[in-house]
Write a protein that holds these residues in place. Structure first.
Motif, PDB file in Angstrom:
ATOM      1  N   ARG A  16      -4.662   5.434   7.734  1.00 33.70           N
ATOM      2  CA  ARG A  16      -4.054   4.279   6.835  1.00 33.70           C
ATOM      3  C   ARG A  16      -3.344   3.378   7.941  1.00 33.70           C
ATOM      4  O   ARG A  16      -2.404   3.865   8.585  1.00 33.70           O
ATOM      5  CB  ARG A  16      -3.093   4.572   5.852  1.00 33.70           C
ATOM      6  N   GLU A  37     -12.652  -3.450   9.310  1.00 33.65           N
ATOM      7  CA  GLU A  37     -12.408  -2.623   8.663  1.00 33.65           C
ATOM      8  C   GLU A  37     -10.738  -2.356   8.687  1.00 33.65           C
ATOM      9  O   GLU A  37     -10.297  -2.300   9.752  1.00 33.65           O
ATOM     10  CB  GLU A  37     -12.888  -1.208   8.967  1.00 33.65           C
ATOM     11  N   THR A 122     -15.702   3.707   5.722  1.00 36.62           N
ATOM     12  CA  THR A 122     -14.831   3.632   4.845  1.00 36.62           C
ATOM     13  C   THR A 122     -14.920   2.180   4.063  1.00 36.62           C
ATOM     14  O   THR A 122     -14.201   1.770   3.278  1.00 36.62           O
ATOM     15  CB  THR A 122     -13.264   3.676   5.480  1.00 36.62           C
ATOM     16  N   ALA A 125     -14.393   1.487   0.721  1.00 38.99           N
ATOM     17  CA  ALA A 125     -13.713   2.435   0.025  1.00 38.99           C
ATOM     18  C   ALA A 125     -12.270   1.896  -0.017  1.00 38.99           C
ATOM     19  O   ALA A 125     -11.829   0.974   0.554  1.00 38.99           O
ATOM     20  CB  ALA A 125     -13.568   3.882   0.941  1.00 38.99           C
ATOM     21  N   ASP A 126     -11.370   2.759  -0.821  1.00 40.51           N
ATOM     22  CA  ASP A 126      -9.676   2.661  -1.171  1.00 40.51           C
ATOM     23  C   ASP A 126      -9.413   3.306   0.127  1.00 40.51           C
ATOM     24  O   ASP A 126      -9.091   4.476   0.261  1.00 40.51           O
ATOM     25  CB  ASP A 126      -9.502   3.256  -2.404  1.00 40.51           C
ATOM     26  N   VAL A 127      -8.609   2.152   1.172  1.00 38.60           N
ATOM     27  CA  VAL A 127      -8.049   2.548   2.158  1.00 38.60           C
ATOM     28  C   VAL A 127      -6.651   3.317   1.961  1.00 38.60           C
ATOM     29  O   VAL A 127      -6.211   4.404   2.727  1.00 38.60           O
ATOM     30  CB  VAL A 127      -7.602   1.232   3.002  1.00 38.60           C
ATOM     31  N   THR A 128      -6.243   3.443   0.736  1.00 37.22           N
ATOM     32  CA  THR A 128      -5.120   3.819   0.308  1.00 37.22           C
ATOM     33  C   THR A 128      -5.266   5.626   0.238  1.00 37.22           C
ATOM     34  O   THR A 128      -4.374   6.294   0.250  1.00 37.22           O
ATOM     35  CB  THR A 128      -4.386   3.484  -1.019  1.00 37.22           C
ATOM     36  N   GLN A 129      -6.586   5.917   0.305  1.00 42.70           N
ATOM     37  CA  GLN A 129      -6.978   7.284   0.094  1.00 42.70           C
ATOM     38  C   GLN A 129      -7.110   8.033   1.342  1.00 42.70           C
ATOM     39  O   GLN A 129      -7.024   9.161   1.578  1.00 42.70           O
ATOM     40  CB  GLN A 129      -8.245   7.470  -0.578  1.00 42.70           C
TER      41      GLN A 129
END
Length: 139
Positions: A16, A37, A122, A125-129
């Motif tokens: 992250r 990204e 990603t 996708a949810d970067v917080t993951q």
């Protein structure tokens, strides 16, 4: 004094991005006029014996490109890339070291892995993951 470097492994990991990384990523996107990204690529170089912080210093190169900013973690050194285009130019290139002011490189025989090894993709996708950079560097 000769320079001896033994790399035992190299990993390309996704993390992250931190606040400063996001500013860089936004700069790259604005300069290119395209989406970039929001991810940081952490390249971990596992070393057996690297005298990084002595008075003579050590320069890190990937191929012909000098990595000017790198730091240590428990099992070696790492550097971060926030620009996917820069990462693409580094991939497959040999990791090398040298003493400042010399032309003699220590070739490790180890190359930076391809982005597929980082389980890229990603986008959307949810970067917080993604793990934080601190989490990535714990090992």
């Amino acid at each position: 004094m000769s320079l001896e470097v033994v790399l035992t492994n190299v990993q390309l990991l996704l993390a992250r991005p931190e606040e400063a990384d996001l500013r860089k990523i936004n700069h790259y996107a604005a300069r290119r006029g395209a989406e970039v990204e929001e991810v940081s690529y952490i390249i971990k170089l596992y070393t057996e014996n690297l005298p990084l912080y002595n008075s003579m210093g050590v320069e890190l190169f990937v191929g012909d490109q000098q990595i000017r900013q790198y730091s240590s973690f428990k099992n070696g050194i790492y550097f971060k890339v926030n620009d996917p285009q820069q990462l693409s130019t580094l991939q497959g290139e040999e990791i090398r070291f040298r003493r400042p002011g010399t032309n003699e490189f220590v070739n490790t025989g180890i190359r930076l892995p391809a982005e597929e090894s980082a389980n890229r993709g990603t986008r959307g996708a949810d970067v917080t993951q993604l793990p934080t950079q601190e989490e990535v560097l714990r090992e």
